[in-house]
Design an enzyme around this catalytic site. Structure first.
Site, PDB file in Angstrom:
ATOM      1  N   GLU A   1       2.665  -6.114  13.487  1.00  0.00           N
ATOM      2  CA  GLU A   1       1.597  -6.179  14.492  1.00  0.00           C
ATOM      3  C   GLU A   1       0.990  -7.585  14.454  1.00  0.00           C
ATOM      4  O   GLU A   1       0.513  -8.091  15.454  1.00  0.00           O
ATOM      5  CB  GLU A   1       0.537  -5.118  14.164  1.00  0.00           C
ATOM      6  CG  GLU A   1      -0.490  -4.901  15.252  1.00  0.00           C
ATOM      7  CD  GLU A   1      -1.623  -3.991  14.812  1.00  0.00           C
ATOM      8  OE1 GLU A   1      -1.616  -3.531  13.657  1.00  0.00           O
ATOM      9  OE2 GLU A   1      -2.532  -3.759  15.629  1.00  0.00           O
TER      10      GLU A   1
ATOM     11  N   ARG B   1       0.818  -1.218   0.000  1.00  0.00           N
ATOM     12  CA  ARG B   1       0.000   0.000   0.000  1.00  0.00           C
ATOM     13  C   ARG B   1       0.852   1.268   0.000  1.00  0.00           C
ATOM     14  O   ARG B   1       0.384   2.335  -0.396  1.00  0.00           O
ATOM     15  CB  ARG B   1      -1.004  -0.041   1.164  1.00  0.00           C
ATOM     16  CG  ARG B   1      -2.083  -1.099   0.937  1.00  0.00           C
ATOM     17  CD  ARG B   1      -3.070  -1.162   2.083  1.00  0.00           C
ATOM     18  NE  ARG B   1      -2.499  -1.618   3.321  1.00  0.00           N
ATOM     19  CZ  ARG B   1      -2.334  -2.900   3.670  1.00  0.00           C
ATOM     20  NH1 ARG B   1      -2.737  -3.854   2.854  1.00  0.00           N
ATOM     21  NH2 ARG B   1      -1.795  -3.222   4.815  1.00  0.00           N
TER      22      ARG B   1
HETATM   23  P1  AMP Z   1       4.107  -1.972  11.622  1.00  0.00           P
HETATM   24  O1  AMP Z   1       5.363  -2.581  11.112  1.00  0.00           O
HETATM   25  O2  AMP Z   1       3.578  -2.705  12.828  1.00  0.00           O
HETATM   26  O3  AMP Z   1       4.225  -0.487  11.835  1.00  0.00           O
HETATM   27  O4  AMP Z   1       2.991  -2.217  10.519  1.00  0.00           O
HETATM   28  C1  AMP Z   1       2.880  -1.377   9.412  1.00  0.00           C
HETATM   29  C2  AMP Z   1       2.611  -2.139   8.169  1.00  0.00           C
HETATM   30  O5  AMP Z   1       1.669  -3.170   8.357  1.00  0.00           O
HETATM   31  C3  AMP Z   1       2.038  -1.230   7.105  1.00  0.00           C
HETATM   32  O6  AMP Z   1       2.631  -1.580   5.858  1.00  0.00           O
HETATM   33  C4  AMP Z   1       0.562  -1.493   7.130  1.00  0.00           C
HETATM   34  O7  AMP Z   1       0.048  -1.544   5.830  1.00  0.00           O
HETATM   35  C5  AMP Z   1       0.411  -2.839   7.832  1.00  0.00           C
HETATM   36  N1  AMP Z   1      -0.506  -2.806   8.977  1.00  0.00           N
HETATM   37  C6  AMP Z   1      -0.176  -3.041  10.265  1.00  0.00           C
HETATM   38  N2  AMP Z   1      -1.243  -2.967  11.069  1.00  0.00           N
HETATM   39  C7  AMP Z   1      -2.289  -2.654  10.279  1.00  0.00           C
HETATM   40  C8  AMP Z   1      -3.668  -2.412  10.524  1.00  0.00           C
HETATM   41  N3  AMP Z   1      -4.198  -2.469  11.761  1.00  0.00           N
HETATM   42  N4  AMP Z   1      -4.450  -2.085   9.468  1.00  0.00           N
HETATM   43  C9  AMP Z   1      -3.930  -2.010   8.222  1.00  0.00           C
HETATM   44  N5  AMP Z   1      -2.641  -2.242   7.922  1.00  0.00           N
HETATM   45  C10 AMP Z   1      -1.817  -2.557   8.937  1.00  0.00           C
END
Ligand code: AMP
Length: 192
Positions: free
Chosen positions: A117, A80
């Site tokens: 996450e 995205r």
């Molecule tokens: P993080 O590494 O935990 O900051 O996660 C960020 C990445 O995971 C981004 O590329 C987001 O597209 C995806 N992502 C993580 N959590 C979500 C969520 N709750 N909703 C949508 N995309 C998420």
């Protein structure tokens, strides 16, 4: 074109208009509970992309968070981050460099593993992605725990790039992801 009112180099103040713009973007974000795993509320940006008004506004605002004179390239994280990153790069006449999932890039790569996450993953970048244009604006749709962006920053630095800031459409501030960015200026259009 970036609208005249907000051509200032820095993030615009939270005026009434700015708050209306945030509300508009927020109105196009759909919460999908328990996707892709139980307990995760997935922030679905497809309604935002589907709306000409919402898509344009999100690119307009991303174009304003950092002075375009401060960077040469936009780096987007699969998948995205590609959507917003390439639109932004085109809008500001910058080059775009992709950070991709493993095995997708055809040339020589550097790679980094990171925690999500909802799981763990690995990302890669071409070793010659920055060449002489070193200053990079990092873009993704969402900042959650910060692991993805932290890994992407390491990748860009490994190949000689200099991340100048990170920009996100959405920030899940309760997950404190910006702490992982170690002081790099980070901007999000809306925050939960
Ligand atoms: P993080 O590494 O935990 O900051 O996660 C960020 C990445 O995971 C981004 O590329 C987001 O597209 C995806 N992502 C993580 N959590 C979500 C969520 N709750 N909703 C949508 N995309 C998420």
């Amino acid at each position: 074109m970036v609208r005249k009112r907000l051509t200032a180099a820095r993030y615009p103040p939270r005026t009434g208009i700015r708050m209306q713009e945030e509300s508009l973007i927020e109105s196009y974000i759909r919460d999908v509970p328990d996707f892709p795993k139980p307990g995760i509320v997935f922030k679905d940006i497809t309604p935002l992309l589907q709306s000409p008004e919402g898509l344009k506004l999100s690119i307009d605002l991303l174009a304003e968070v950092v002075d375009p004179a401060e960077y040469d390239l936009v780096c987007g994280i699969e998948s995205r981050g590609f959507i917003f990153g390439t639109a932004l790069a085109d809008r500001l006449n910058k080059g775009f460099i992709p950070v991709r999932k493993p095995g997708k890039l055809p040339w020589k790569t550097e790679s980094e593993s990171y925690e999500l996450e909802y799981g763990s993953d690995k990302i890669e970048i071409h070793i010659d992605a920055v060449r002489d244009a070193r200053r990079v604006l990092m873009v993704d749709d969402l900042l959650a725990t910060g692991g993805t962006m932290e890994a992407a920053l390491k990748l860009v630095r490994k190949i000689g790039g200099e991340p100048v800031a990170a920009a996100f459409v959405i920030e899940l501030s309760f997950l404190s992801g910006r702490e992982k960015l170690c002081g790099l200026p980070a901007h999000s259009l809306i925050s939960y």
